[in-house]
Design an enzyme around this catalytic site. Structure first.
Site, PDB file in Angstrom:
ATOM      1  N   LYS A 159      10.308 -16.032 -11.087  1.00 35.23           N
ATOM      2  CA  LYS A 159       9.517 -14.948 -11.672  1.00 35.23           C
ATOM      3  C   LYS A 159       8.403 -15.546 -12.536  1.00 35.23           C
ATOM      4  O   LYS A 159       8.666 -16.398 -13.386  1.00 35.23           O
ATOM      5  CB  LYS A 159      10.423 -14.064 -12.534  1.00 35.23           C
ATOM      6  CG  LYS A 159       9.701 -12.911 -13.163  1.00 35.23           C
ATOM      7  CD  LYS A 159      10.628 -12.055 -13.981  1.00 35.23           C
ATOM      8  CE  LYS A 159       9.832 -11.023 -14.739  1.00 35.23           C
ATOM      9  NZ  LYS A 159      10.666 -10.258 -15.664  1.00 35.23           N
ATOM     10  N   ASN A 178       0.850  -1.194   0.000  1.00 32.25           N
ATOM     11  CA  ASN A 178       0.000   0.000   0.000  1.00 32.25           C
ATOM     12  C   ASN A 178       0.884   1.241   0.000  1.00 32.25           C
ATOM     13  O   ASN A 178       2.109   1.131  -0.055  1.00 32.25           O
ATOM     14  CB  ASN A 178      -0.956  -0.034   1.203  1.00 32.25           C
ATOM     15  CG  ASN A 178      -0.181  -0.166   2.494  1.00 32.25           C
ATOM     16  OD1 ASN A 178       0.619   0.691   2.840  1.00 32.25           O
ATOM     17  ND2 ASN A 178      -0.384  -1.289   3.212  1.00 32.25           N
TER      18      ASN A 178
END
Ligand code: PMT
Length: 404
Positions: free
Chosen positions: A287, A208
């Site tokens: 990844k 956030n």
């Protein structure tokens, strides 16, 4: 804390004089009215005009200057000061003051003041370690002067060692600390700050916008008020406040472990961190490749650290934060009650100057007894000081009820 305070900045001659310029800038930015006194040697390093321009007042250099004495004499400078800061303070200056010598404007003013004096020495490391200097510094401490010790580093004389003037930001924080009431002395406070990051794979995460500014300001204010502070912080770009013990964490799980590791010592927990509520069920070790046009991430709930603390309060004071975008009071009151808190700081993050990643905040304090206090737009440091003043009252009341 320094808003409207009258500060005399005494500058003595050493290469670190340039740092006093930055210190002056920080003091005036904080709203302090700063008068500068320079010794003759200090003027050799930086011209008084620099200090005059930044302070908005004439710089005082001469004990016997009639024009300066007409404007403001050394006794009135000493009298009107809320705080004296000597930075940099040379061995010579510390030596003179410790022996009660007053032979120039700066030493005369220091001798004449009843204000607290913060001394920030800077010199060659051998001079600093010289037992005569050390005895003089100890004398100052014994007489109640606040000495802010120099730091280690490469010195202008080419030496490496102790004797460097600390960062002006740290001297500024020490000045704030000198003027801050020590109402939390003996109190252990655990503060959480910043965001948490929940990894999806080695290059991506859920998080956030929390910068950590609010929580770091709370930690700094608690330290200034005399508390012993542990700061558990998610990833931020901020410098740990002076005197604060920091524990860096990344995820909500790590934050939870760190909080419980440090809990037994704590009298107060202040949770200003923006903890990610969810985390990926599986973290990919490699990844993730973009093959499909859509990707579904399965998330699971993170532990609610504050709610857990509320269930095992054990006499601790618990303070939460609530960042809301609607029905601020209703949502914050719900959290206060559900998490068994003593106080919650509610910020409506849709308001300009409030919430994430700004230097200011607009908050309401909701107390467990139903009281609601509304604060105006303040810097996060000011919000933190206001909050810690309430924490001081709660902690005192708790300590008194423990004694009965
Ligand atoms: O860091 P800055 O950029 O300065 O921004 C400051 C801030 C906006 C992050 C701060 O002022 C703030 O409001 N922090 C709380 C953020 C929030 O959204 O809290 P919440 O409503 O999700 O949670 C309420 C309380 O429970 C908080 O004290 C939180 O730390 C705690 N909590 C929440 C979830 C969780 N899993 N564990 C928790 O402990």
């Amino acid at each position: 804390m320094l808003q409207g305070k009258s500060i005399v900045l005494g500058v003595s001659g050493g290469i670190a004089v340039y740092k006093a310029v930055e210190l002056l800038r920080l003091l005036t930015k904080a709203g302090a009215d700063v008068h500068v006194i320079m010794t003759k040697n200090a003027c050799e390093f930086v011209a008084p005009l620099t200090f005059q321009t930044l302070s908005g007042h004439p710089v005082h250099t001469d004990l016997f200057s009639l024009s300066q004495e007409q404007e403001i004499d050394h006794i009135s400078l000493a009298d009107r000061a809320d705080l004296f800061i000597l930075a940099p303070a040379t061995a010579n200056l510390v030596g003179k003051i410790s022996q009660g010598l007053a032979d120039d404007l700066l030493t005369t003013s220091v001798m004449a003041t009843k204000a607290p004096v913060l001394v920030a020495p800077a010199m060659n490391s051998n001079m600093y370690e010289n037992p005569i200097y050390q005895r003089n510094q100890k004398t100052l401490v014994e007489f109640g002067y606040h000495v802010f010790e120099p730091v280690s580093g490469s010195l202008a004389c080419g030496w490496e060692g102790l004797g460097k003037l600390p960062d002006p930001k740290d001297i500024f924080a020490a000045a704030e600390a000198v003027l801050t009431p020590k109402d939390l002395s003996g109190c252990h406070i655990l503060v959480t700050a910043g965001p948490t990051r929940e990894e999806i794979d080695p290059v991506r995460y859920i998080s956030n916008y929390s910068s950590g500014k609010m929580g770091f300001a709370v930690a700094a204010a608690a330290q200034q008020r005399g508390a012993q502070v542990t700061l558990i912080a998610g990833p931020t770009n901020l410098t740990v406040p002076f005197g604060v013990h920091s524990v860096p964490v990344v995820s909500a799980e790590e934050m939870r472990s760190a909080v419980f590791d440090h809990l037994s010592d704590s009298d107060v927990v202040i949770k200003s961190a923006a903890v990610a509520d969810y985390r990926p069920v599986d973290r990919s070790a490699q990844k993730m490749k973009k093959s499909a046009t859509e990707l579904t991430l399965n998330l699971e709930k993170n532990p609610d650290i504050l709610a857990e603390l509320g269930q095992q309060k054990e006499g601790r004071i618990l303070i939460g934060f609530a960042a809301e975008t609607e029905r601020l009071l209703v949502h914050a009151a719900e959290k206060l009650q559900k998490k068994n808190l003593d106080l919650i700081v509610a910020n409506d993050i849709t308001r300009e100057g409030a919430g994430f990643d700004v230097d200011t905040n607009i908050v309401k304090f909701l107390h467990a007894d139903g009281r609601v206090e509304e604060l105006e737009l303040l810097s996060k440091s000011q919000v933190a000081q206001q909050l810690l003043a309430r924490v001081g009252v709660l902690w005192k009341a708790n300590s008194l009820s423990d004694d009965q």
